[in-house]
Design a protein around this motif. Structure first.
Motif, PDB file in Angstrom:
ATOM      1  N   SER A  30      73.197  18.786  43.122  1.00 44.94           N
ATOM      2  CA  SER A  30      73.789  18.960  44.448  1.00 44.94           C
ATOM      3  C   SER A  30      73.951  20.451  44.706  1.00 44.94           C
ATOM      4  N   THR A  31      73.189  20.972  45.682  1.00 43.04           N
ATOM      5  CA  THR A  31      73.276  22.407  45.960  1.00 43.04           C
ATOM      6  C   THR A  31      74.681  22.769  46.457  1.00 43.04           C
ATOM      7  N   GLY A  32      75.295  21.878  47.250  1.00 43.37           N
ATOM      8  CA  GLY A  32      76.660  22.137  47.715  1.00 43.37           C
ATOM      9  C   GLY A  32      77.617  22.266  46.537  1.00 43.37           C
ATOM     10  N   PHE A  35      76.985  25.540  44.695  1.00 43.92           N
ATOM     11  CA  PHE A  35      77.584  26.659  45.445  1.00 43.92           C
ATOM     12  C   PHE A  35      79.101  26.659  45.286  1.00 43.92           C
ATOM     13  N   ARG A  36      79.725  25.477  45.415  1.00 42.75           N
ATOM     14  CA  ARG A  36      81.199  25.419  45.326  1.00 42.75           C
ATOM     15  C   ARG A  36      81.671  25.861  43.940  1.00 42.75           C
ATOM     16  N   ALA A  37      80.939  25.482  42.894  1.00 40.15           N
ATOM     17  CA  ALA A  37      81.330  25.891  41.538  1.00 40.15           C
ATOM     18  C   ALA A  37      81.255  27.414  41.417  1.00 40.15           C
ATOM     19  N   GLY A  56      79.809  26.843  57.999  1.00 37.78           N
ATOM     20  CA  GLY A  56      78.986  25.641  58.146  1.00 37.78           C
ATOM     21  C   GLY A  56      77.515  25.996  58.304  1.00 37.78           C
ATOM     22  N   ASP A  57      77.174  27.252  58.009  1.00 34.88           N
ATOM     23  CA  ASP A  57      75.791  27.709  58.132  1.00 34.88           C
ATOM     24  C   ASP A  57      75.021  27.476  56.837  1.00 34.88           C
ATOM     25  N   LEU A  58      73.707  27.561  56.932  1.00 36.02           N
ATOM     26  CA  LEU A  58      72.898  27.418  55.728  1.00 36.02           C
ATOM     27  C   LEU A  58      72.869  28.754  54.982  1.00 36.02           C
ATOM     28  N   VAL A  59      72.982  28.673  53.674  1.00 39.58           N
ATOM     29  CA  VAL A  59      72.821  29.851  52.823  1.00 39.58           C
ATOM     30  C   VAL A  59      71.331  30.221  52.910  1.00 39.58           C
ATOM     31  N   PRO A  60      70.981  31.526  52.963  1.00 38.10           N
ATOM     32  CA  PRO A  60      69.569  31.896  53.121  1.00 38.10           C
ATOM     33  C   PRO A  60      68.661  31.246  52.064  1.00 38.10           C
ATOM     34  N   ASP A  84      70.470  16.333  46.035  1.00 34.61           N
ATOM     35  CA  ASP A  84      71.473  16.003  47.048  1.00 34.61           C
ATOM     36  C   ASP A  84      71.807  17.300  47.785  1.00 34.61           C
ATOM     37  N   GLY A  85      71.384  17.388  49.043  1.00 35.34           N
ATOM     38  CA  GLY A  85      71.682  18.594  49.830  1.00 35.34           C
ATOM     39  C   GLY A  85      70.540  19.597  49.850  1.00 35.34           C
ATOM     40  N   PHE A  86      69.500  19.334  49.112  1.00 34.17           N
ATOM     41  CA  PHE A  86      68.306  20.191  49.113  1.00 34.17           C
ATOM     42  C   PHE A  86      67.080  19.319  48.838  1.00 34.17           C
ATOM     43  N   PRO A  87      65.998  19.473  49.586  1.00 28.27           N
ATOM     44  CA  PRO A  87      65.828  20.297  50.772  1.00 28.27           C
ATOM     45  C   PRO A  87      66.549  19.710  51.982  1.00 28.27           C
ATOM     46  N   ARG A  88      66.996  20.565  52.895  1.00 24.08           N
ATOM     47  CA  ARG A  88      67.534  20.070  54.151  1.00 24.08           C
ATOM     48  C   ARG A  88      66.856  20.677  55.364  1.00 24.08           C
ATOM     49  N   THR A  89      65.739  21.365  55.156  1.00 30.71           N
ATOM     50  CA  THR A  89      64.896  21.830  56.272  1.00 30.71           C
ATOM     51  C   THR A  89      63.444  21.608  55.851  1.00 30.71           C
ATOM     52  N   PRO A  91      60.904  23.813  55.975  1.00 32.59           N
ATOM     53  CA  PRO A  91      60.426  24.887  55.080  1.00 32.59           C
ATOM     54  C   PRO A  91      60.913  24.725  53.635  1.00 32.59           C
ATOM     55  N   GLN A  92      62.151  24.281  53.445  1.00 31.72           N
ATOM     56  CA  GLN A  92      62.637  24.047  52.078  1.00 31.72           C
ATOM     57  C   GLN A  92      61.848  22.913  51.419  1.00 31.72           C
ATOM     58  N   ALA A  93      61.497  21.888  52.197  1.00 32.91           N
ATOM     59  CA  ALA A  93      60.731  20.758  51.655  1.00 32.91           C
ATOM     60  C   ALA A  93      59.328  21.213  51.256  1.00 32.91           C
ATOM     61  N   GLY A 128      88.828  16.259  53.986  1.00 35.25           N
ATOM     62  CA  GLY A 128      89.726  17.364  53.645  1.00 35.25           C
ATOM     63  C   GLY A 128      89.185  18.413  52.684  1.00 35.25           C
ATOM     64  N   ARG A 129      87.892  18.706  52.726  1.00 31.83           N
ATOM     65  CA  ARG A 129      87.331  19.739  51.863  1.00 31.83           C
ATOM     66  C   ARG A 129      87.670  21.110  52.451  1.00 31.83           C
ATOM     67  N   ALA A 130      87.720  22.151  51.604  1.00 32.34           N
ATOM     68  CA  ALA A 130      88.149  23.477  52.069  1.00 32.34           C
ATOM     69  C   ALA A 130      87.274  24.004  53.202  1.00 32.34           C
ATOM     70  N   ARG A 139      79.173  22.740  63.391  1.00 37.85           N
ATOM     71  CA  ARG A 139      77.989  23.555  63.114  1.00 37.85           C
ATOM     72  C   ARG A 139      77.042  22.789  62.171  1.00 37.85           C
ATOM     73  N   ARG A 140      77.614  22.155  61.134  1.00 35.89           N
ATOM     74  CA  ARG A 140      76.787  21.394  60.191  1.00 35.89           C
ATOM     75  C   ARG A 140      76.098  20.217  60.863  1.00 35.89           C
ATOM     76  N   LEU A 141      76.834  19.601  61.784  1.00 32.67           N
ATOM     77  CA  LEU A 141      76.286  18.463  62.512  1.00 32.67           C
ATOM     78  C   LEU A 141      75.093  18.897  63.357  1.00 32.67           C
TER      79      LEU A 141
HETATM   80  P1  AMP Z   1      76.998  20.209  51.170  1.00 33.23           P
HETATM   81  O1  AMP Z   1      77.987  19.938  50.081  1.00 33.23           O
HETATM   82  O2  AMP Z   1      75.637  19.673  50.896  1.00 33.23           O
HETATM   83  O3  AMP Z   1      77.527  19.811  52.530  1.00 33.23           O
HETATM   84  O4  AMP Z   1      76.803  21.799  51.220  1.00 33.23           O
HETATM   85  C1  AMP Z   1      77.888  22.662  51.501  1.00 33.23           C
HETATM   86  C2  AMP Z   1      77.365  23.992  52.023  1.00 33.23           C
HETATM   87  O5  AMP Z   1      76.532  24.615  51.046  1.00 33.23           O
HETATM   88  C3  AMP Z   1      76.503  23.889  53.260  1.00 33.23           C
HETATM   89  O6  AMP Z   1      77.271  23.833  54.459  1.00 33.23           O
HETATM   90  C4  AMP Z   1      75.672  25.175  53.165  1.00 33.23           C
HETATM   91  O7  AMP Z   1      76.442  26.297  53.559  1.00 33.23           O
HETATM   92  C5  AMP Z   1      75.431  25.285  51.669  1.00 33.23           C
HETATM   93  N1  AMP Z   1      74.177  24.577  51.286  1.00 33.23           N
HETATM   94  C6  AMP Z   1      74.055  23.450  50.543  1.00 33.23           C
HETATM   95  N2  AMP Z   1      72.782  23.079  50.423  1.00 33.23           N
HETATM   96  C7  AMP Z   1      72.054  23.990  51.112  1.00 33.23           C
HETATM   97  C8  AMP Z   1      70.670  24.143  51.402  1.00 33.23           C
HETATM   98  N3  AMP Z   1      69.757  23.266  50.956  1.00 33.23           N
HETATM   99  N4  AMP Z   1      70.281  25.218  52.121  1.00 33.23           N
HETATM  100  C9  AMP Z   1      71.170  26.108  52.589  1.00 33.23           C
HETATM  101  N5  AMP Z   1      72.484  26.000  52.387  1.00 33.23           N
HETATM  102  C10 AMP Z   1      72.942  24.952  51.670  1.00 33.23           C
END
Ligand code: AMP
Length: 199
Positions: A30-32, A35-37, A56-60, A84-89, A91-93, A128-130, A139-141
């Motif tokens: 899970s990329t999310g 990142f959170r860790a 709520g933006d995508l990390v580059p 889980d959470g990658f790819p989400r575009t 280009p990432q796919a 209730g996530r931070a 923005r995520r939606l």
């Molecule tokens: P999620 O837990 O999947 O909702 O991800 C939380 C946050 O991590 C997202 O709102 C993005 O800022 C970042 N993130 C997670 N996955 C990706 C991804 N595939 N590409 C860019 N940013 C991501």
């Protein structure tokens, strides 16, 4: 088994992904969560990612892809994984397709978790996530609709959709059945005869 789980925020993706990984004995990527860790640990990557996540933006892509590549190089992913959470575009796919093809691999299934908007909104607010401010949620939606929906077309031949509404265990059974039928019906290059018999 190489699987991607997709769904709008609030569809129960994280919960179902974790259960699927237990049931299928594959690692959960899970990329999310990664990142959170990193944010919690205060790493350089975490500091960089946090400002995008909070908005709520995508990390580059170059940051996210490098992180995924490093994770896929770990040997526990050799026998399969659940992304889980990658790819989400798209280009990432496309990037992931290139990385997997180098190893003669491909995604076997893309599982889409669906739920009506009312249910999604209720669950998002209850989570209730931070990084769940109203602004970040909208923005995520918006990004899900503009960036992630086109993925479904990209993966049309391996896509399987299930209803994400209902008790967690029931949704999990639907997910497992959907993945089994998808794997049974597809001509996987590793061709496990036992799997095709279970369709
Ligand atoms: P999620 O837990 O999947 O909702 O991800 C939380 C946050 O991590 C997202 O709102 C993005 O800022 C970042 N993130 C997670 N996955 C990706 C991804 N595939 N590409 C860019 N940013 C991501």
């Amino acid at each position: 088994m190489r699987v991607l789980i997709v769904g709008p925020q609030g569809a129960g993706k994280g919960t179902q992904a974790a259960l699927l990984c237990d049931n299928l004995k594959i690692p959960h990527i899970s990329t999310g969560d990664i990142f959170r860790a990193n944010v919690t640990a205060g790493t350089e990557l975490g500091v960089l990612a946090k400002k995008y996540m909070d908005a709520g933006d995508l990390v580059p892509d170059e940051v996210t892809s490098a992180m995924v590549k490093a994770r896929l190089e770990e040997s526990d992913t050799d026998g399969g994984f659940l992304l889980d959470g990658f790819p989400r575009t798209v280009p990432q796919a496309e990037w992931l397709g290139g990385v997997l093809h180098e190893k003669n691999h491909d995604l076997d299934a893309v599982l889409l978790l669906e739920a009506p908007d009312e249910v999604l909104m209720e669950r998002r607010l209850a989570r209730g996530r931070a990084d769940d401010t109203t602004e970040a949620i909208s923005r995520r939606l918006a990004l899900y609709h503009s960036e992630t929906t086109p993925l479904l077309e990209h993966y049309a031949n391996v896509l399987v959709a299930i209803n994400g509404v209902g008790p967690v265990e029931e949704v999990q059974q639907r997910a497992l059945a959907a993945l089994n039928s998808k794997l049974g019906s597809s001509d996987t290059s590793e061709g496990d005869p036992e799997q095709s018999a279970s369709a």
